[in-house]
Design a protein around this motif. Structure first.
Motif, PDB file in Angstrom:
ATOM      1  N   ARG A   1       0.838  -1.189   0.000  1.00 20.67           N
ATOM      2  CA  ARG A   1       0.000   0.000   0.000  1.00 20.67           C
ATOM      3  C   ARG A   1       0.871   1.237   0.000  1.00 20.67           C
ATOM      4  O   ARG A   1       2.052   1.180   0.350  1.00 20.67           O
ATOM      5  N   LEU A   2       0.260   2.345  -0.388  1.00 22.86           N
ATOM      6  CA  LEU A   2       0.924   3.651  -0.311  1.00 22.86           C
ATOM      7  C   LEU A   2       0.349   4.429   0.863  1.00 22.86           C
ATOM      8  O   LEU A   2      -0.870   4.447   1.058  1.00 22.86           O
ATOM      9  N   LEU A   3       1.208   5.083   1.604  1.00 24.09           N
ATOM     10  CA  LEU A   3       0.789   5.926   2.723  1.00 24.09           C
ATOM     11  C   LEU A   3       1.064   7.377   2.354  1.00 24.09           C
ATOM     12  O   LEU A   3       2.216   7.793   2.235  1.00 24.09           O
ATOM     13  N   TYR A   4      -0.012   8.154   2.137  1.00 24.82           N
ATOM     14  CA  TYR A   4       0.104   9.561   1.783  1.00 24.82           C
ATOM     15  C   TYR A   4      -0.086  10.430   3.029  1.00 24.82           C
ATOM     16  O   TYR A   4      -1.006  10.209   3.808  1.00 24.82           O
ATOM     17  N   ASP A   5       0.765  11.425   3.153  1.00 26.62           N
ATOM     18  CA  ASP A   5       0.609  12.431   4.209  1.00 26.62           C
ATOM     19  C   ASP A   5       0.541  11.814   5.597  1.00 26.62           C
ATOM     20  O   ASP A   5      -0.003  12.412   6.526  1.00 26.62           O
ATOM     21  N   GLY A   6       1.047  10.608   5.776  1.00 26.48           N
ATOM     22  CA  GLY A   6       1.020   9.964   7.076  1.00 26.48           C
ATOM     23  C   GLY A   6      -0.348   9.524   7.530  1.00 26.48           C
ATOM     24  O   GLY A   6      -0.539   9.136   8.678  1.00 26.48           O
ATOM     25  N   ARG A   7      -1.365   9.539   6.591  1.00 23.38           N
ATOM     26  CA  ARG A   7      -2.717   9.205   7.048  1.00 23.38           C
ATOM     27  C   ARG A   7      -3.545   8.451   6.019  1.00 23.38           C
ATOM     28  O   ARG A   7      -4.286   7.560   6.363  1.00 23.38           O
ATOM     29  N   ASP A   8      -3.459   8.836   4.740  1.00 26.14           N
ATOM     30  CA  ASP A   8      -4.293   8.202   3.722  1.00 26.14           C
ATOM     31  C   ASP A   8      -3.582   6.990   3.138  1.00 26.14           C
ATOM     32  O   ASP A   8      -2.436   7.086   2.688  1.00 26.14           O
ATOM     33  N   VAL A   9      -4.251   5.853   3.134  1.00 30.26           N
ATOM     34  CA  VAL A   9      -3.651   4.619   2.638  1.00 30.26           C
ATOM     35  C   VAL A   9      -4.357   4.172   1.362  1.00 30.26           C
ATOM     36  O   VAL A   9      -5.577   4.147   1.299  1.00 30.26           O
ATOM     37  N   THR A  10      -3.566   3.851   0.353  1.00 36.49           N
ATOM     38  CA  THR A  10      -4.089   3.428  -0.939  1.00 36.49           C
ATOM     39  C   THR A  10      -3.557   2.035  -1.267  1.00 36.49           C
ATOM     40  O   THR A  10      -2.346   1.826  -1.296  1.00 36.49           O
ATOM     41  N   PRO A  11      -4.434   1.052  -1.512  1.00 43.86           N
ATOM     42  CA  PRO A  11      -3.961  -0.302  -1.833  1.00 43.86           C
ATOM     43  C   PRO A  11      -3.426  -0.393  -3.261  1.00 43.86           C
ATOM     44  O   PRO A  11      -3.943   0.241  -4.173  1.00 43.86           O
ATOM     45  N   LEU A  12      -2.383  -1.175  -3.424  1.00 41.46           N
ATOM     46  CA  LEU A  12      -1.816  -1.412  -4.747  1.00 41.46           C
ATOM     47  C   LEU A  12      -1.820  -2.888  -5.126  1.00 41.46           C
ATOM     48  O   LEU A  12      -1.999  -3.239  -6.286  1.00 41.46           O
ATOM     49  N   TYR A  13      -1.603  -3.759  -4.148  1.00 38.65           N
ATOM     50  CA  TYR A  13      -1.423  -5.186  -4.459  1.00 38.65           C
ATOM     51  C   TYR A  13      -1.789  -5.998  -3.229  1.00 38.65           C
ATOM     52  O   TYR A  13      -1.547  -5.586  -2.096  1.00 38.65           O
ATOM     53  N   SER A  14      -2.395  -7.153  -3.465  1.00 40.35           N
ATOM     54  CA  SER A  14      -2.647  -8.082  -2.357  1.00 40.35           C
ATOM     55  C   SER A  14      -2.656  -9.505  -2.885  1.00 40.35           C
ATOM     56  O   SER A  14      -2.970  -9.758  -4.055  1.00 40.35           O
ATOM     57  N   ASN A  15      -2.286 -10.410  -2.026  1.00 39.85           N
ATOM     58  CA  ASN A  15      -2.280 -11.834  -2.346  1.00 39.85           C
ATOM     59  C   ASN A  15      -2.731 -12.568  -1.086  1.00 39.85           C
ATOM     60  O   ASN A  15      -1.936 -12.819  -0.177  1.00 39.85           O
ATOM     61  N   ASP A  16      -4.032 -12.873  -1.022  1.00 39.04           N
ATOM     62  CA  ASP A  16      -4.584 -13.475   0.188  1.00 39.04           C
ATOM     63  C   ASP A  16      -4.266 -14.952   0.324  1.00 39.04           C
ATOM     64  O   ASP A  16      -4.308 -15.500   1.423  1.00 39.04           O
ATOM     65  N   LEU A  17      -3.948 -15.607  -0.797  1.00 39.39           N
ATOM     66  CA  LEU A  17      -3.592 -17.028  -0.728  1.00 39.39           C
ATOM     67  C   LEU A  17      -2.219 -17.230  -0.110  1.00 39.39           C
ATOM     68  O   LEU A  17      -1.945 -18.257   0.496  1.00 39.39           O
ATOM     69  N   GLY A  18      -1.369 -16.222  -0.266  1.00 40.25           N
ATOM     70  CA  GLY A  18      -0.057 -16.274   0.353  1.00 40.25           C
ATOM     71  C   GLY A  18       0.989 -17.014  -0.466  1.00 40.25           C
ATOM     72  O   GLY A  18       0.678 -17.730  -1.417  1.00 40.25           O
ATOM     73  N   VAL A  19       2.245 -16.802  -0.091  1.00 37.88           N
ATOM     74  CA  VAL A  19       3.377 -17.460  -0.744  1.00 37.88           C
ATOM     75  C   VAL A  19       4.310 -17.988   0.342  1.00 37.88           C
ATOM     76  O   VAL A  19       4.263 -17.555   1.497  1.00 37.88           O
TER      77      VAL A  19
END
Length: 704
Positions: A425-443
């Protein structure tokens, strides 16, 4: 023949084995696949098509043959991705993006397709073009189908499907009149295509800056054809015919002229530079600070404008449902001013005057009065950049530009056995979080770097902005605290950064390229405890963090039997309560130090205690070693903490230590040993999974 097919055919090319020309009877291996011109002298095709020529072609040491309407010539592969594995160099499976850029000699007069400026709208009626020998004889092939969905990086096709030889040919959006993808292959009942947005990935390949030139030539080529008297049909006129009559907003002709002007500006330095201006324009026009939770990896000024045409205020606050012209013109004025301020010596004054004059004319005709005033003020500043940027009050609805973002990497507790779920995820301004990638099955643990490499690279591109170098904050299970994330690279070791071949023929990697060097040698990499950050901070944690922020710092052994006098073999191991008593009673500015790994065994037990006692900083050595080295390590750690002074000062000194320890000569002369790791875990940062998400932008692609 339809108007679009009539435009596509002159841009099609056959990619063949180099020689004196092409004749079908010379054998099947002579024909490799299709391609198409995107700018005069520049051809786009699939990486697996040029990969048939082997390492020498891939590495531009041997030409490819190119045959098109204008004749037969040769070209060289300039950029390509992915680099094939040795077994894939000529045949087999090729992963996405599967894209290659070829410089074609003697093709400066080639007709070129119009590349879409944004991701395709799904579903979309499409036509597939290229050369094929599916029926036996080599010939042009044209089919109609639908772009029906996405699967990862693939654009899925139904109806007409890519067949043998069609790989590398264009996929045309019949609704909007633009090329949105490139034929790749077929699987069972559906086809797969490479979206043209995959071009963005080539910017990060060595030499990728040439794409700025290519896209500039693309836009200027189409502008020249549109303005040429008696040139006949062209992409812009056909797009105008496809547009529904009476639809408000940016017209194809306006867009073409805008892109022609933007092409004359120096290219942006990164995605964040474009995203800031898009957000400013959007927020001002819509009168609300909507931020997209899914940031675009923008690389050109035209892509920023593309996010704004089709913008709508669904609440119709201003009495107009279509606001894209306001937003696009405001963005254009901001881009002009930003360029003058950031790159004053790189801007051609005459072309800049032409651009500002065009913006002004369009604003007078189409912009709302309040936006027209904003544009006039910006253009006045463009003409007088030495004056203050805003001589009046900044509109209250216009938010300040973001200064950059940091990257949050979350590796969860193992599921399904030993598989770790992932997210970036990206953390903007120390407060706003934006998701970019996820893998719930795991590696599995040994696959972490491989699966996170590409998402990390994208996140860092988006986070770096101006002088801000994105920090990586890795939230880890305690069993993974020894994972050497600071030693990870954005490209595999030995990867030629886009060059390919077999065996020893790969190019040597440029070690000091951002993509090649270990992450921790250039930027700050923070290790944080995932379990502790899932709960509200305890008072001890906040108190100790305040003390370490203020300084000074001093060291204390994480385990009582491992001190700066050394770690005696066979020494009695300190118990948990003894460790708790000692660490809890230590000064708030004390930093536990340990000469060994902390992900298991005695180190893990002591780390659990240190975290329970509220320590936000821990310093340790993650690699195996002789006990005799512990005395040196503890003394080096004490010196490092003294030099750092406070928590923020640790970053530069740890980085310097890592660089020194990586060089055998420096390490020997300065007594540097081991692979240092630091837990840097401040409280009260946004919990990485519980931030309120902002609503998506009010935008929807419209006919243009």
């Amino acid at each position: 023949m339809s108007a679009l097919e009539d435009l596509v055919r002159p841009s099609l090319a056959r990619i063949v084995a180099p020689g004196d020309g092409y004749a079908p009877e010379r054998g099947e291996d002579e024909y490799w696949g299709s391609g198409f011109f995107i700018a005069p002298g520049w051809l786009l095709t699939c990486a697996h098509v040029v990969g048939k020529g082997g390492a020498q072609v891939w590495r531009s040491r041997s030409p490819v043959g190119v045959t098109w309407q204008g004749g037969t010539t040769t070209g060289e592969v300039v950029l390509a991705k992915p680099r094939p594995e040795p077994a894939q160099a000529s045949r087999g499976r090729w992963d996405f993006p599967d894209i290659a850029l070829v410089r074609v000699h003697g093709a400066d007069d080639a007709r070129c397709i119009w590349l879409s400026d944004r991701a395709p709208t799904i579903p979309a009626p499409v036509s597939l073009h290229g050369w094929s020998r599916q029926t036996g004889a080599l010939g042009l092939r044209h089919g109609v189908g639908e772009a029906s969905g996405r699967d990862g990086k693939a654009l899925l096709l139904t109806g007409a499907l890519p067949v043998e030889g069609l790989s590398g040919g264009p996929v045309v959006d019949l609704r909007h009149g633009s090329v949105i993808a490139m034929n790749k292959g077929v699987r069972q009942t559906e086809g797969a295509a490479v979206p043209v947005t995959a071009l963005r990935e080539l910017y990060d390949v060595r030499g990728g800056d040439i794409l700025h030139t290519v896209m500039r030539e693309h836009d200027l080529h189409h502008l020249a054809r549109f303005n040429r008297p008696g040139a006949g049909t062209d992409w812009t006129r056909v797009q105008t015919e496809l547009r529904d009559p009476g639809v408000p907003g940016l017209t194809p002709a306006q867009r073409l002229h805008l892109y022609g002007h933007l092409a004359q500006l120096p290219p942006p330095s990164g995605p964040g530079e474009i995203a800031d201006l898009v957000q400013e324009a959007k927020s001002r026009v819509v009168q609300s600070d909507f931020r997209s939770p899914f940031p675009e990896d923008l690389r050109t000024w035209r892509e920023g404008a593309a996010l704004l045409h089709g913008l709508r205020d669904l609440g119709d606050k201003a009495g107009r449902p279509e606001l894209d012209l306001d937003a696009v013109l405001l963005y254009a004025a901001k881009a002009a001013l930003h360029t003058v301020l950031a790159r004053p010596g790189d801007t051609d004054p005459e072309r800049l005057r032409d651009f500002t004059r065009w913006i002004e004319e369009q604003a007078v005709l189409y912009a709302q009065p309040v936006i027209r005033e904003d544009i006039a003020r910006l253009l006045d500043d463009v003409r007088r950049p030495e004056a203050p940027r805003f001589r009046g009050a900044v509109p209250a609805s216009e938010p300040p530009s973001r200064t950059g973002a940091d990257v949050l990497v979350d590796i969860g507790e193992p599921v399904y056995g030993e598989r770790y779920p992932l997210s970036v995820r990206l953390l903007y301004d120390g407060r706003d979080v934006t998701p970019l990638y996820s893998n719930d099955l795991g590696v599995r643990r040994h696959e972490l770097q491989e699966h996170l490499r590409e998402p990390l690279a994208e996140a860092l591109r988006l986070g770096d902005r101006g002088e801000h170098l994105a920090v990586i904050e890795a939230f880890l299970p305690r069993a993974l605290l020894d994972e050497p994330i600071d030693e990870w690279r954005l490209v595999p070791e030995g990867d030629g950064d886009g060059a390919a071949g077999e065996g020893d023929e790969y190019e040597e990697t440029d070690f000091f390229d951002e993509q090649s060097m270990p992450l921790g040698l250039r930027r700050t990499v923070l290790l944080r405890d995932r379990r502790r950050n899932a709960k509200p901070p305890i008072p001890e944690w906040r108190r100790r963090w305040t003390a370490t922020e203020r300084g000074p710092l001093s060291g204390i052994p994480l385990r009582g039997e491992s001190t700066d006098t050394g770690h005696a073999s066979g020494a009695r191991r300190e118990g948990r309560y003894g460790t708790l008593r000692r660490l809890s009673g230590s000064g708030d500015g004390c930093v536990p130090v340990f000469c060994g790994p902390v992900g298991s065994g005695a180190g893990r037990q002591a780390m659990d205690v240190a975290l329970a006692a509220g320590h936000p900083l821990v310093l340790w050595r993650r690699d195996g070693h002789d006990h005799d080295e512990c005395r040196t390590f503890h003394r080096s750690a004490a010196r490092l903490l003294s030099l750092a002074g406070r928590a923020e000062g640790l970053h530069a000194h740890v980085r310097d230590l890592r660089i020194g320890a990586s060089d055998p000569d420096i390490a020997l002369s300065e007594g540097l040993t081991g692979r240092i790791a630091v837990l840097y875990d401040p409280p009260d940062r946004p919990p990485y999974g519980t931030e309120p998400m902002r609503p998506p932008p009010l935008a929807g692609p419209q006919a243009f």
